[in-house]
Design a protein around this motif. Structure first.
Motif, PDB file in Angstrom:
ATOM      1  N   VAL A 163     -11.258  -2.849  -1.005  1.00 25.47           N
ATOM      2  CA  VAL A 163     -10.009  -2.682  -0.277  1.00 25.47           C
ATOM      3  C   VAL A 163      -9.145  -3.604  -0.231  1.00 25.47           C
ATOM      4  O   VAL A 163      -7.707  -3.280  -0.478  1.00 25.47           O
ATOM      5  N   SER A 164      -9.316  -4.830  -0.015  1.00 30.75           N
ATOM      6  CA  SER A 164      -8.522  -5.905   0.016  1.00 30.75           C
ATOM      7  C   SER A 164      -7.943  -6.205  -1.518  1.00 30.75           C
ATOM      8  O   SER A 164      -6.722  -6.501  -1.452  1.00 30.75           O
ATOM      9  N   GLY A 165      -8.567  -5.892  -2.461  1.00 32.28           N
ATOM     10  CA  GLY A 165      -7.924  -6.068  -3.771  1.00 32.28           C
ATOM     11  C   GLY A 165      -6.703  -4.986  -4.185  1.00 32.28           C
ATOM     12  O   GLY A 165      -5.720  -5.368  -4.536  1.00 32.28           O
ATOM     13  N   ALA A 166      -7.200  -3.897  -3.533  1.00 33.47           N
ATOM     14  CA  ALA A 166      -6.071  -2.740  -3.591  1.00 33.47           C
ATOM     15  C   ALA A 166      -4.980  -3.080  -2.883  1.00 33.47           C
ATOM     16  O   ALA A 166      -3.771  -2.752  -3.238  1.00 33.47           O
ATOM     17  N   LEU A 167      -5.143  -3.708  -1.685  1.00 34.99           N
ATOM     18  CA  LEU A 167      -4.248  -4.055  -0.810  1.00 34.99           C
ATOM     19  C   LEU A 167      -3.385  -4.965  -1.438  1.00 34.99           C
ATOM     20  O   LEU A 167      -2.003  -5.044  -1.439  1.00 34.99           O
ATOM     21  N   TYR A 168      -3.875  -5.971  -1.972  1.00 37.67           N
ATOM     22  CA  TYR A 168      -3.337  -7.028  -2.560  1.00 37.67           C
ATOM     23  C   TYR A 168      -2.297  -6.691  -3.894  1.00 37.67           C
ATOM     24  O   TYR A 168      -1.084  -7.163  -4.141  1.00 37.67           O
ATOM     25  N   ILE A 169      -2.794  -5.665  -4.593  1.00 37.73           N
ATOM     26  CA  ILE A 169      -2.040  -5.471  -5.789  1.00 37.73           C
ATOM     27  C   ILE A 169      -0.984  -4.608  -5.300  1.00 37.73           C
ATOM     28  O   ILE A 169       0.286  -4.273  -6.137  1.00 37.73           O
ATOM     29  N   LEU A 170      -1.067  -3.715  -4.312  1.00 35.25           N
ATOM     30  CA  LEU A 170       0.227  -3.033  -3.710  1.00 35.25           C
ATOM     31  C   LEU A 170       1.137  -4.032  -3.402  1.00 35.25           C
ATOM     32  O   LEU A 170       2.241  -3.680  -3.753  1.00 35.25           O
ATOM     33  N   LEU A 186       0.020   0.473 -15.710  1.00 39.79           N
ATOM     34  CA  LEU A 186       0.101   1.932 -15.838  1.00 39.79           C
ATOM     35  C   LEU A 186       1.605   2.535 -15.479  1.00 39.79           C
ATOM     36  O   LEU A 186       1.745   3.476 -15.959  1.00 39.79           O
ATOM     37  N   ALA A 187       2.354   1.395 -15.113  1.00 40.03           N
ATOM     38  CA  ALA A 187       3.636   1.847 -14.755  1.00 40.03           C
ATOM     39  C   ALA A 187       4.255   2.026 -16.059  1.00 40.03           C
ATOM     40  O   ALA A 187       5.184   2.671 -16.617  1.00 40.03           O
ATOM     41  N   GLN A 188       3.974   0.892 -17.076  1.00 32.92           N
ATOM     42  CA  GLN A 188       4.622   0.843 -18.643  1.00 32.92           C
ATOM     43  C   GLN A 188       3.980   2.106 -19.246  1.00 32.92           C
ATOM     44  O   GLN A 188       4.733   2.549 -20.315  1.00 32.92           O
ATOM     45  N   ALA A 189       2.754   2.653 -18.863  1.00 35.03           N
ATOM     46  CA  ALA A 189       2.268   3.514 -19.722  1.00 35.03           C
ATOM     47  C   ALA A 189       2.826   4.991 -19.401  1.00 35.03           C
ATOM     48  O   ALA A 189       2.714   6.002 -20.134  1.00 35.03           O
ATOM     49  N   SER A 190       3.193   5.136 -18.103  1.00 31.50           N
ATOM     50  CA  SER A 190       3.344   6.287 -17.293  1.00 31.50           C
ATOM     51  C   SER A 190       4.908   6.649 -17.080  1.00 31.50           C
ATOM     52  O   SER A 190       5.537   7.762 -16.909  1.00 31.50           O
ATOM     53  N   GLY A 191       5.841   5.399 -16.849  1.00 32.16           N
ATOM     54  CA  GLY A 191       7.046   5.543 -16.269  1.00 32.16           C
ATOM     55  C   GLY A 191       7.048   5.827 -14.852  1.00 32.16           C
ATOM     56  O   GLY A 191       8.063   5.729 -14.169  1.00 32.16           O
ATOM     57  N   ILE A 192       5.870   5.786 -14.158  1.00 32.67           N
ATOM     58  CA  ILE A 192       5.867   5.985 -12.685  1.00 32.67           C
ATOM     59  C   ILE A 192       5.703   4.591 -12.229  1.00 32.67           C
ATOM     60  O   ILE A 192       4.986   3.646 -12.798  1.00 32.67           O
ATOM     61  N   PRO A 193       6.461   4.199 -11.348  1.00 32.33           N
ATOM     62  CA  PRO A 193       6.710   2.846 -10.737  1.00 32.33           C
ATOM     63  C   PRO A 193       5.458   2.264 -10.225  1.00 32.33           C
ATOM     64  O   PRO A 193       4.545   2.789  -9.853  1.00 32.33           O
ATOM     65  N   ALA A 194       5.592   0.978 -10.476  1.00 30.92           N
ATOM     66  CA  ALA A 194       4.109   0.106 -10.126  1.00 30.92           C
ATOM     67  C   ALA A 194       3.769   0.279  -8.496  1.00 30.92           C
ATOM     68  O   ALA A 194       2.348   0.374  -8.432  1.00 30.92           O
ATOM     69  N   PRO A 195       4.548   0.269  -7.588  1.00 37.16           N
ATOM     70  CA  PRO A 195       4.381   0.286  -6.395  1.00 37.16           C
ATOM     71  C   PRO A 195       3.568   1.657  -5.937  1.00 37.16           C
ATOM     72  O   PRO A 195       2.615   1.804  -4.966  1.00 37.16           O
ATOM     73  N   VAL A 196       3.893   2.741  -6.853  1.00 37.64           N
ATOM     74  CA  VAL A 196       3.009   4.061  -6.591  1.00 37.64           C
ATOM     75  C   VAL A 196       1.830   4.102  -6.885  1.00 37.64           C
ATOM     76  O   VAL A 196       0.755   4.365  -6.481  1.00 37.64           O
ATOM     77  N   TRP A 197       1.553   3.302  -8.197  1.00 34.03           N
ATOM     78  CA  TRP A 197      -0.023   3.272  -8.412  1.00 34.03           C
ATOM     79  C   TRP A 197      -0.725   2.212  -7.614  1.00 34.03           C
ATOM     80  O   TRP A 197      -1.916   2.513  -7.301  1.00 34.03           O
ATOM     81  N   GLY A 198       0.127   1.203  -7.015  1.00 32.48           N
ATOM     82  CA  GLY A 198      -0.526   0.242  -5.962  1.00 32.48           C
ATOM     83  C   GLY A 198      -0.972   1.120  -4.717  1.00 32.48           C
ATOM     84  O   GLY A 198      -2.095   0.931  -4.125  1.00 32.48           O
ATOM     85  N   ALA A 199      -0.096   2.150  -4.360  1.00 33.45           N
ATOM     86  CA  ALA A 199      -0.261   2.634  -3.108  1.00 33.45           C
ATOM     87  C   ALA A 199      -1.619   3.648  -3.522  1.00 33.45           C
ATOM     88  O   ALA A 199      -2.382   3.881  -2.424  1.00 33.45           O
ATOM     89  N   TRP A 200      -1.618   4.409  -4.400  1.00 35.87           N
ATOM     90  CA  TRP A 200      -2.609   5.162  -4.967  1.00 35.87           C
ATOM     91  C   TRP A 200      -3.954   4.362  -4.875  1.00 35.87           C
ATOM     92  O   TRP A 200      -5.167   4.794  -4.250  1.00 35.87           O
ATOM     93  N   PHE A 201      -4.134   3.266  -5.394  1.00 35.86           N
ATOM     94  CA  PHE A 201      -5.334   2.416  -5.538  1.00 35.86           C
ATOM     95  C   PHE A 201      -5.787   2.070  -3.925  1.00 35.86           C
ATOM     96  O   PHE A 201      -7.008   2.339  -3.417  1.00 35.86           O
ATOM     97  N   LEU A 202      -4.747   1.757  -2.975  1.00 37.55           N
ATOM     98  CA  LEU A 202      -5.137   1.222  -1.755  1.00 37.55           C
ATOM     99  C   LEU A 202      -5.621   2.703  -1.091  1.00 37.55           C
ATOM    100  O   LEU A 202      -6.649   2.655  -0.110  1.00 37.55           O
ATOM    101  N   LEU A 203      -4.958   3.904  -1.076  1.00 42.38           N
ATOM    102  CA  LEU A 203      -5.392   5.107  -0.373  1.00 42.38           C
ATOM    103  C   LEU A 203      -6.725   5.559  -0.865  1.00 42.38           C
ATOM    104  O   LEU A 203      -7.621   5.973  -0.067  1.00 42.38           O
ATOM    105  N   PHE A 204      -6.999   5.376  -2.031  1.00 42.11           N
ATOM    106  CA  PHE A 204      -8.105   5.799  -2.615  1.00 42.11           C
ATOM    107  C   PHE A 204      -9.515   4.916  -2.267  1.00 42.11           C
ATOM    108  O   PHE A 204     -10.437   5.132  -1.752  1.00 42.11           O
ATOM    109  N   ALA A 205      -9.176   3.349  -2.099  1.00 41.61           N
ATOM    110  CA  ALA A 205     -10.047   2.653  -1.606  1.00 41.61           C
ATOM    111  C   ALA A 205     -10.246   2.896  -0.257  1.00 41.61           C
ATOM    112  O   ALA A 205     -11.544   2.566   0.120  1.00 41.61           O
ATOM    113  N   LEU A 206      -9.350   3.228   0.571  1.00 40.50           N
ATOM    114  CA  LEU A 206      -9.622   3.623   1.976  1.00 40.50           C
ATOM    115  C   LEU A 206     -10.432   4.628   2.324  1.00 40.50           C
ATOM    116  O   LEU A 206     -11.336   4.760   3.157  1.00 40.50           O
TER     117      LEU A 206
END
Length: 241
Positions: A163-170, A186-206
């Protein structure tokens, strides 16, 4: 109070408690190992080639891979943080079924595979060798109580780190989106902004943390109330910075 808020509060309290455990920093590398192993496993499943993994003294790590299919950068990039979160949940699910020994065997097997096949820097190899040796000692000579508490220390530290790792990356993705590890890739590969991926990681971790704690407290309730039946407890380069 909602279960989500209880999950967050319990994680915060757990961080303070586990920091009091001697040498707790040593065991926090387990989450990094699982994170990088997730990248490596996804790479191999998608017909890529893992060049090497490195684990560093600051609890970070990196996986260098050769990927021939451009689209595969997305599942490989997702695999690190998501694997760590799912593995933390798995550890608690096994604990809820009193299968700590099987969980410890699984942890040790992944460490052996990482050491033999993937990790190539000196620090990472030394940590893996020491961690494997300690696990073997506990498995062979530790009594049931020692094994249970050792396992729970690993499980809670892995949960906290996921959880803390996902929070840090967000936070990093919001403040420095070009230097946010997996979120940036992931942002470079998809065109979706990095904060969106960071938010996904944190929500999934929680979400995984919530399910993990349900396994933990569900077991405690079932023990304290043997006449009642519990319902609804289901068991069901990439960098880590």
């Amino acid at each position: 109070m909602s279960k989500w808020m209880l999950t967050v509060l319990f994680l915060i309290g757990s961080v303070f408690v586990t920091n009091l455990i001697p040498f707790s920093s040593f065991f926090r590398y387990l989450d990094t190992m699982i994170h990088e192993f997730g990248h490596a496993a996804a790479t191999l499943l998608l017909s890529g080639k893992v060049m090497y993994i490195e684990l560093y003294a600051d609890h970070s790590g990196v996986t260098r891979s050769l990927i021939t299919k451009p689209w595969s950068r997305i599942p490989v990039g997702l695999a690190g943080y998501m694997s760590a979160s799912l593995f933390a949940w798995l550890l608690f699910a096994l604990n809820g079924r009193s299968r700590q020994k099987e969980g410890l065997y699984t942890i040790t097997l992944l460490a052996v595979i990482s050491l033999v096949l993937f990790v190539r820097n000196g620090y990472g190899m030394m940590w893996l060798a020491g961690f494997i040796a300690l696990n073997v000692v506990v498995l062979l000579w530790g009594n049931r109580v020692v094994m249970k508490w050792y396992y729970l220390v690993l499980a809670f530290l892995t949960l906290e780190e996921s959880v803390s790792g996902a929070l840090y990356i967000l936070i990093l993705a919001i403040n420095r989106p070009g230097q946010a590890g997996d979120s940036t890739l992931l942002a470079q590969a998809s065109g979706i902004p990095a904060p969106v991926w960071g938010a996904w990681f944190l929500l999934f971790a929680l979400w995984c943390a919530k399910r993990a704690l349900q396994c933990f407290f569900g077991k405690r309730r079932s023990r304290s109330r043997p006449g009642e039946r519990e319902v609804g407890n289901a068991y069901a380069g990439y960098e880590r910075r």
